[in-house]
Design an enzyme around this catalytic site. Structure first.
Site, PDB file in Angstrom:
ATOM      1  N   CYS A 129       4.890   6.418  -8.110  1.00  0.00           N
ATOM      2  CA  CYS A 129       4.085   7.624  -8.255  1.00  0.00           C
ATOM      3  C   CYS A 129       3.519   7.965  -6.878  1.00  0.00           C
ATOM      4  O   CYS A 129       3.557   7.148  -5.961  1.00  0.00           O
ATOM      5  CB  CYS A 129       2.948   7.391  -9.244  1.00  0.00           C
ATOM      6  SG  CYS A 129       1.826   6.061  -8.728  1.00  0.00           S
ATOM      7  N   CYS A 141       2.351   8.423  -1.288  1.00  0.00           N
ATOM      8  CA  CYS A 141       2.784   7.036  -1.477  1.00  0.00           C
ATOM      9  C   CYS A 141       4.295   6.875  -1.554  1.00  0.00           C
ATOM     10  O   CYS A 141       4.797   5.749  -1.556  1.00  0.00           O
ATOM     11  CB  CYS A 141       2.138   6.455  -2.729  1.00  0.00           C
ATOM     12  SG  CYS A 141       0.338   6.588  -2.713  1.00  0.00           S
ATOM     13  N   HIS A 187      -0.838  -2.008  -0.202  1.00  0.00           N
ATOM     14  CA  HIS A 187      -0.155  -0.712  -0.212  1.00  0.00           C
ATOM     15  C   HIS A 187      -0.478   0.115   1.030  1.00  0.00           C
ATOM     16  O   HIS A 187      -1.313   1.008   0.990  1.00  0.00           O
ATOM     17  CB  HIS A 187      -0.555   0.037  -1.488  1.00  0.00           C
ATOM     18  CG  HIS A 187      -0.023   1.418  -1.603  1.00  0.00           C
ATOM     19  ND1 HIS A 187       1.247   1.784  -1.185  1.00  0.00           N
ATOM     20  CD2 HIS A 187      -0.590   2.550  -2.110  1.00  0.00           C
ATOM     21  CE1 HIS A 187       1.430   3.069  -1.430  1.00  0.00           C
ATOM     22  NE2 HIS A 187       0.335   3.556  -1.981  1.00  0.00           N
TER      23      HIS A 187
END
Length: 436
Positions: free
Chosen positions: A422, A99, A392
């Site tokens: 994160c 991510c 996302h």
């Protein structure tokens, strides 16, 4: 405070971010259904270059990422160069940091600028949860390799006879950690229990994210940084993110059942990020190169930090680990920041990181630091909403956050902004941005 590490070139130039752009983000199997990540990447980079009016030959490097990679296009960066009319000699390579992938892409281009090997580059990422690399079972894969080596039909038939019906079933991409078998939502549940984060707190953060994102669109704050996408069958343009729930109420969130720990859990589909399709990119240059081209930078990259922790327990604590390092390298404290933008993978993860940034005990006993990083001021935090609302697309989120934060800093007259995330594998990323 530890050592300050100025991000400048050998000539003393700052690292300028002159432009940034993203596609609208789409929930899985909606507006971008059937559009692979490589095409989303071409879409955003092509439009970014067209809007900037920067000659293609000025861009000397493109670093791009994709988390859910397609076997037929393993180097998405090079495909984007070849598919957007960029100079064929432009260096291009791909990166992956889950991510935090476009954070890594930005850092890599910045390092090339500091080393003096380039003067301008593009960094970004794209992902599609609607076009996935559906695989085959390990047993079928092995048999297919052996069949390719077999010399006679009888040998081939004998190999196929070893297969059972279950071996022929398609295998979707893994959604769990390779090393632990834990899903991201399982880790979010761990964190909710470890840090005493309630369902009500998680739902409230998710609701806040959607309300603020809806307001940002309503106020026209995102129009400059989000392109209009035209996709087959070209019946209507795709203009705005389609995950944002502007009219929801807290009561709506309370109706959903836990998604991971069905009996005792608090993490739901509504207080987590959805699977999303999209792409985002930024143009970076040395400060002097921007001046030569008559460009006014959106802002500057002041510092960055990447960290890694154990994956078995509460592994989504990247912001709590990477933020103090990034601030230290920038020579700043939390109180110096104008804005804080934290990736909202899950409301539980976000709230846990906020809690630990202000924890003296965590600072002393875990980080080995004398004092807590600092309390997160709610008036500075995710002021335009976050990933729970926008969605996302794994490799695109960092570039979205950077562009969004710089635009908001400029609207506020400048200052410093922190963007942090994160990532799977216990990874963390943080960057300090500066706008004038």
């Amino acid at each position: 405070m530890g050592q300050v590490l100025p991000l400048v070139t050998r000539q003393g130039d700052r690292i300028a971010i002159v432009s940034g752009l993203r596609t609208p983000f789409a929930r899985q199997a909606t507006a971008f259904h059937g559009i692979p990540a490589v095409d989303l990447g071409k879409m955003v980079v092509g439009e970014l270059l067209a809007r900037s009016e920067i000659p293609a030959e000025v861009i000397e490097q493109l670093v791009f990422g994709q988390v859910v990679q397609m076997p037929e296009a393993p180097n998405i960066a090079r495909e984007i160069v070849l598919g957007t009319g960029m100079n064929v000699h432009t260096d291009a390579y791909s990166v992956s940091r889950a991510c935090a992938t476009s954070f890594q892409a930005v850092a890599n281009v910045a390092e090339s600028l500091m080393a003096g090997t380039i003067r301008a580059g593009i960094a970004g990422g794209a992902d599609s949860s609607s076009v996935l690399p559906i695989g085959v079972s390990k047993k079928l894969a092995r048999v297919l390799v052996d069949v390719n080596k077999a010399r006679t039909m009888s040998q081939r038939l004998k190999l196929f006879s070893r297969l059972r019906l279950r071996d022929l079933m398609p295998v979707p991409p893994a959604v769990a950690e390779y090393s632990t078998g834990l899903r991201m939502g399982d880790t979010a549940e761990q964190m909710a229990k470890t840090y005493g984060i309630t369902r009500e707190q998680q739902d409230a953060l998710a609701h806040r994210s959607h309300q603020r994102a809806a307001q940002a669109w309503s106020d026209g704050k995102l129009k400059e940084e989000v392109m209009t996408a035209f996709i087959p069958p070209y019946k209507q343009p795709f203009v705005e993110d389609n995950n944002i729930r502007g009219n929801s109420s807290l009561a709506d969130y309370a109706k959903l059942r836990p998604a991971f720990d069905r009996k005792h859990g608090t993490v739901t589909a509504a207080n987590s990020t959805p699977l999303t399709d999209g792409a985002a990119a930024v143009i970076l240059m040395t400060e002097s190169r921007a001046k030569e081209l008559g460009l006014v930078p959106l802002g500057y990259l002041r510092s960055y930090a990447f960290t890694a922790i154990d994956v078995w327990q509460d592994m989504l604590l990247g912001p709590a680990w990477s933020t103090p390092l990034a601030l230290e390298r920038a020579g700043l404290t939390m109180s110096d920041l104008t804005l804080i933008d934290m990736h909202e993978a899950f409301a539980a993860q976000t709230l846990a990181n906020i809690q630990l940034l202000g924890s003296e005990r965590f600072a002393r006993e875990v980080l080995g630091r004398a004092h807590a990083t600092g309390e997160v001021d709610d008036s500075k935090f995710n002021v335009l909403g976050g990933s729970i609302a926008y969605g996302h697309p794994f490799a695109a989120t960092g570039a979205r956050m950077i562009t969004q934060t710089l635009h908001e800093l400029r609207r506020r007259g400048g200052g410093f902004g922190l963007v942090t995330a994160c990532a799977a594998g216990g990874l963390g990323a943080a960057m300090v941005l500066e706008a004038e």
